[in-house]
Design an enzyme around this catalytic site. Structure first.
Site, short mmCIF file in Angstrom:
data_model
loop_
_atom_site.label_atom_id
_atom_site.label_comp_id
_atom_site.label_asym_id
_atom_site.label_seq_id
_atom_site.Cartn_x
_atom_site.Cartn_y
_atom_site.Cartn_z
N ALA A 38 0.85 -1.21 0.00
CA ALA A 38 0.00 0.00 0.00
C ALA A 38 0.88 1.24 0.00
O ALA A 38 0.66 2.18 0.76
CB ALA A 38 -0.93 -0.01 1.21
N VAL A 91 3.06 4.13 -2.68
CA VAL A 91 2.60 5.10 -3.66
C VAL A 91 2.02 4.40 -4.89
O VAL A 91 0.92 4.74 -5.36
CB VAL A 91 3.77 6.01 -4.09
CG1 VAL A 91 3.25 7.18 -4.89
CG2 VAL A 91 4.53 6.52 -2.89
N ASP A 115 17.63 7.39 -9.20
CA ASP A 115 17.16 6.25 -8.40
C ASP A 115 18.28 5.29 -8.00
O ASP A 115 18.09 4.49 -7.09
CB ASP A 115 16.13 5.43 -9.21
CG ASP A 115 14.73 6.01 -9.12
OD1 ASP A 115 14.57 7.14 -8.62
OD2 ASP A 115 13.77 5.34 -9.57
N HIS A 120 -8.86 35.05 -5.29
CA HIS A 120 -10.12 34.47 -4.84
C HIS A 120 -11.05 34.27 -6.03
O HIS A 120 -11.13 35.14 -6.87
CB HIS A 120 -10.80 35.40 -3.82
CG HIS A 120 -12.16 34.94 -3.42
ND1 HIS A 120 -12.34 33.90 -2.52
CD2 HIS A 120 -13.40 35.33 -3.80
CE1 HIS A 120 -13.64 33.69 -2.37
NE2 HIS A 120 -14.31 34.55 -3.13
P1 FAD Z 1 15.05 5.59 -14.72
O1 FAD Z 1 13.91 6.43 -15.08
O2 FAD Z 1 14.79 4.20 -14.26
O3 FAD Z 1 16.01 5.58 -16.01
C1 FAD Z 1 17.16 4.82 -16.06
C2 FAD Z 1 17.45 4.50 -17.52
O4 FAD Z 1 18.75 3.94 -17.61
C3 FAD Z 1 16.50 3.48 -18.12
O5 FAD Z 1 16.07 3.92 -19.38
C4 FAD Z 1 17.35 2.23 -18.23
O6 FAD Z 1 16.97 1.39 -19.32
C5 FAD Z 1 18.71 2.84 -18.49
N1 FAD Z 1 19.84 1.96 -18.17
C6 FAD Z 1 20.04 1.18 -17.09
N2 FAD Z 1 21.24 0.57 -17.15
C7 FAD Z 1 21.81 0.97 -18.31
C8 FAD Z 1 23.05 0.72 -18.94
N3 FAD Z 1 23.98 -0.07 -18.36
N4 FAD Z 1 23.31 1.30 -20.14
C9 FAD Z 1 22.41 2.14 -20.71
N5 FAD Z 1 21.23 2.42 -20.14
C10 FAD Z 1 20.93 1.86 -18.96
N6 FAD Z 1 8.26 9.72 -9.67
C11 FAD Z 1 7.76 10.96 -9.53
O7 FAD Z 1 8.50 11.89 -9.19
N7 FAD Z 1 6.44 11.23 -9.79
C12 FAD Z 1 5.58 10.26 -10.18
O8 FAD Z 1 4.40 10.53 -10.40
C13 FAD Z 1 6.08 8.94 -10.33
N8 FAD Z 1 5.26 7.94 -10.73
C14 FAD Z 1 5.77 6.69 -10.89
C15 FAD Z 1 4.90 5.68 -11.27
C16 FAD Z 1 5.37 4.39 -11.43
C17 FAD Z 1 4.42 3.31 -11.85
C18 FAD Z 1 6.76 4.12 -11.24
C19 FAD Z 1 7.30 2.73 -11.44
C20 FAD Z 1 7.63 5.12 -10.85
C21 FAD Z 1 7.14 6.42 -10.67
N9 FAD Z 1 7.96 7.45 -10.23
C22 FAD Z 1 7.45 8.71 -10.07
C23 FAD Z 1 9.40 7.24 -9.97
C24 FAD Z 1 10.24 7.72 -11.18
O9 FAD Z 1 9.82 7.02 -12.32
C25 FAD Z 1 11.71 7.48 -10.92
O10 FAD Z 1 12.08 8.10 -9.71
C26 FAD Z 1 12.55 8.05 -12.03
O11 FAD Z 1 12.22 7.47 -13.28
C27 FAD Z 1 14.05 7.86 -11.76
O12 FAD Z 1 14.79 8.36 -12.80
P2 FAD Z 1 16.22 7.76 -13.20
O13 FAD Z 1 16.65 8.52 -14.41
O14 FAD Z 1 17.08 7.74 -12.02
O15 FAD Z 1 15.94 6.25 -13.58
P1 NAD Z 2 6.81 2.19 -1.74
O1 NAD Z 2 8.06 2.08 -0.97
O2 NAD Z 2 6.14 3.50 -1.88
O3 NAD Z 2 5.71 1.21 -1.11
C1 NAD Z 2 5.91 -0.16 -0.96
C2 NAD Z 2 4.94 -0.67 0.08
O4 NAD Z 2 4.99 -2.07 0.07
C3 NAD Z 2 5.28 -0.21 1.49
O5 NAD Z 2 4.13 0.27 2.13
C4 NAD Z 2 5.81 -1.47 2.15
O6 NAD Z 2 5.57 -1.52 3.53
C5 NAD Z 2 5.03 -2.53 1.40
N1 NAD Z 2 5.65 -3.85 1.40
C6 NAD Z 2 6.96 -4.16 1.32
N2 NAD Z 2 7.13 -5.50 1.30
C7 NAD Z 2 5.89 -6.05 1.38
C8 NAD Z 2 5.40 -7.37 1.39
N3 NAD Z 2 6.22 -8.42 1.32
N4 NAD Z 2 4.06 -7.57 1.46
C9 NAD Z 2 3.21 -6.50 1.54
N5 NAD Z 2 3.63 -5.22 1.53
C10 NAD Z 2 4.95 -4.99 1.45
O7 NAD Z 2 7.14 1.55 -3.16
P2 NAD Z 2 6.28 1.49 -4.49
O8 NAD Z 2 4.87 1.87 -4.24
O9 NAD Z 2 6.60 0.17 -5.10
O10 NAD Z 2 6.97 2.61 -5.36
C11 NAD Z 2 8.36 2.52 -5.71
C12 NAD Z 2 8.97 3.88 -5.84
O11 NAD Z 2 8.42 4.57 -6.93
C13 NAD Z 2 8.74 4.71 -4.60
O12 NAD Z 2 9.99 5.05 -4.07
C14 NAD Z 2 8.02 5.92 -5.06
O13 NAD Z 2 8.60 7.10 -4.55
C15 NAD Z 2 8.15 5.90 -6.58
N6 NAD Z 2 6.86 6.34 -7.10
C16 NAD Z 2 6.50 7.64 -6.92
C17 NAD Z 2 5.27 8.08 -7.34
C18 NAD Z 2 4.88 9.49 -7.12
O14 NAD Z 2 5.75 10.31 -6.86
N7 NAD Z 2 3.61 9.85 -7.23
C19 NAD Z 2 4.37 7.19 -7.93
C20 NAD Z 2 4.76 5.87 -8.06
C21 NAD Z 2 6.00 5.46 -7.65
#
Ligand code: FAD
Ligand code: NAD
Length: 475
Positions: A189, A191, A319, A451
């Site tokens: 539960a 994000v 990340d 407002h």
């Molecule tokens: P990434 O976006 O993972 O990019 C890394 C890139 O490096 C990828 O394209 C990968 O293929 C490439 N790569 C890896 N290894 C190699 C290699 N050796 N050579 C070449 N390329 C490589 N964050 C928010 O702030 N707001 C949100 O609303 C939000 N929503 C999300 C929803 C979901 C479902 C998920 C999964 C994540 C969400 N996040 C959100 C988190 C956000 O996506 C990540 O924090 C963000 O993408 C991190 O950016 P990054 O560039 O570090 O990594």
């Molecule tokens: P999260 O860390 O937000 O939540 C994971 C949840 O899973 C936690 O509540 C944790 O206690 C629970 N959990 C862990 N192990 C478990 C188990 N074995 N069984 C049941 N529950 C368990 O991670 P996420 O939701 O996977 O998101 C991953 C990352 O992506 C987060 O760091 C988040 O910041 C990023 N993200 C951000 C946004 C946004 O900014 N709106 C949206 C999506 C994802």
């Protein structure tokens, strides 16, 4: 011949591509190597955020929220639309179109800034050489003065519920569903669980969320977490806390999840399950022989506050390093490093990184929570004001929730702002700016707000820290 650059960025997500573009803006020669591959084998820049995360999830959240409003709220506005039908194929097509436009935009930006956008794999070799393997499998030797690693993260897999891409999927898989599951399980539960659970609930799925912890949204301010839990329950999200999943048995038509909670052994029958229990840094295949990049116990590349690794002129951002896994944090780090490489003074203010959960109501915060302040012994005052009496919120039929401002009792400096309510993700920007400039609650009190706007609730909450709210009772 070995091609040389000033800067090579490995990874083209929100950490990597802005770093490459900023380096080029400084007049440095830059390449950005990215290995992202879509389900259909095509390649695109933008990483998790644009291809499988922030953007597609927000597209589906927006569409599904409109379904919910048409179904449950339009009648209150005097709009009768009859039976609301969902065309999931069209919804998915719209989402895919947005992703295509935005990822294509990144490719154009790289070109326009004269960054070499190289699709394929990057491997760090000793002395800042990089081996680039193109999509045809041909390896090229490159060299750079500075290398920025931005390889991102990947979903954590539960050994007891391994992904099969069909019934047991990660967040990306669930964004590609071609039909609405009648019964959907969500493990975690956090994000993702709340955002994607909301999407499929609004589209008609019966959603059960299994969370291992006993507390709900422990990273949020307690008052916000309590209100959120109440709202999600009302929406029909069945959130079960303290649920530890031990096994998944996949059958022909669905699967059975076994878990234990305070009551003992339980089981849950679902059609599909999304496993979203967090993400881990992704560094597979990154380091060639002789490259000793220091990683911590959880696999994050070790960096200092300026994202320097222990290797000379090798940096790591986004990340794959410590800190919140958020796209905006990743971008700020990438840009900071490019500025530092160009000799500028730069830093990221980690104390004021906003968090947003795009549910309805939205949840957003910046700074410290009440629990954190109490634990660190800081004396603070609270101003909490509901959206209920706000004219704009009422007009929008979205008046649930509140704004809560925590300010230092002695200095009046704003230490934390916590919002649950309409457009919280947009409203938090004002709080971030205020905190970036170390504003006091009085600064916000003296700032004129238009407002009728939702932002007036932020203004009232600032007034409420001193018992001066006009449109709410001061407690
Ligand atoms: P990434 O976006 O993972 O990019 C890394 C890139 O490096 C990828 O394209 C990968 O293929 C490439 N790569 C890896 N290894 C190699 C290699 N050796 N050579 C070449 N390329 C490589 N964050 C928010 O702030 N707001 C949100 O609303 C939000 N929503 C999300 C929803 C979901 C479902 C998920 C999964 C994540 C969400 N996040 C959100 C988190 C956000 O996506 C990540 O924090 C963000 O993408 C991190 O950016 P990054 O560039 O570090 O990594
Ligand atoms: P999260 O860390 O937000 O939540 C994971 C949840 O899973 C936690 O509540 C944790 O206690 C629970 N959990 C862990 N192990 C478990 C188990 N074995 N069984 C049941 N529950 C368990 O991670 P996420 O939701 O996977 O998101 C991953 C990352 O992506 C987060 O760091 C988040 O910041 C990023 N993200 C951000 C946004 C946004 O900014 N709106 C949206 C999506 C994802």
């Amino acid at each position: 011949m070995k091609k040389t650059y000033d800067v090579i960025v490995i990874g083209g997500g929100p950490a990597g591509y802005p770093a490459a573009i900023r380096a080029a803006q400084h007049g440095l020669s830059a390449a950005c190597i990215d290995d992202w591959q879509n389900y259909d084998g095509s390649r695109s820049f933008g990483g998790t955020c644009l291809n499988a995360g922030c953007i597609p999830s927000k597209a589906m959240l927006e569409s599904s929220e409109l379904v919910h409003r048409a179904h449950d709220e339009f009648a209150a506005h005097g709009i009768n639309v009859g039976k609301v039908e969902v065309d999931l194929a069209q919804m998915q097509k719209r989402k895919a179109g947005i992703v295509r436009q935005l990822t294509g935009g990144i490719e154009m930006l790289l070109k326009a800034n004269k960054v070499d956008g190289l699709q394929g794999h990057g491997r760090l070799l000793p002395d800042n050489e990089v081996e680039y393997t193109d999509p045809e499998g041909k390896a090229h030797k490159l060299k750079a003065r500075d290398v920025i690693i931005a390889t991102g993260s990947t979903p954590i897999e539960l050994p007891s519920v391994p992904f099969d891409g069909e019934r047991i999927v990660d967040s990306w898989g669930s964004l590609e569903f071609t039909e609405v599951p009648a019964k959907l399980g969500v493990i975690g539960a956090g994000v993702i669980g709340l955002e994607l659970g909301s999407v499929w609930r609004r589209l008609g799925a019966e959603v059960t969320v299994l969370e291992a912890l006993d507390s709900f949204l422990p990273m949020a301010d307690k008052a916000v977490a309590r209100e959120a839990q109440k709202q999600f329950k009302k929406q029909g999200l069945d959130i079960r806390l303290g649920a530890k999943v031990s096994a998944a048995e996949v059958g022909d038509t669905g699967l059975t999840l076994s878990y234990t909670d305070a009551q003992g052994e339980q089981s849950l029958e679902v059609d599909r399950v999304i496993v979203c229990v967090g993400r881990r840094p992704y560094t597979e295949g990154l380091c060639g022989e002789g490259v000793a990049l220091a990683m911590d116990k959880r696999g994050f590349i070790e960096v200092d506050e300026h994202c320097r690794t222990a290797l000379d002129r090798v940096w790591a951002v986004g990340d794959c390093v410590r800190g919140p896994m958020l796209a905006h944090k990743a971008t700020e780090e990438g840009v900071m490093v490019a500025d530092l490489i160009a000799g500028e003074v730069a830093e990221v203010n980690y104390d004021v990184i906003p968090s947003v959960i795009y549910t309805a109501p939205e949840i957003a915060w910046v700074g410290r929570t009440e629990q954190q302040l109490a634990d660190s012994g800081v004396e603070f005052k609270v101003g909490q004001v509901p959206f209920g009496p706000n004219g704009r919120a009422k007009a929008m039929e979205q008046a649930a929730g509140f704004v809560r401002i925590l300010a230092d009792k002695a200095s009046d400096e704003i230490l934390g702002v916590h919002i649950i309510g309409p457009m919280a993700g947009e409203l938090i920007a004002e709080a971030v700016l205020a905190m970036e400039y170390q504003a006091s609650a009085e600064d916000l009190q003296r700032t004129v707000h238009a407002h009728p706007t939702l932002a007036e609730v932020l203004h009232e909450a600032a007034l409420a820290t001193d018992g001066k709210a006009i449109h709410a009772l001061n407690k």
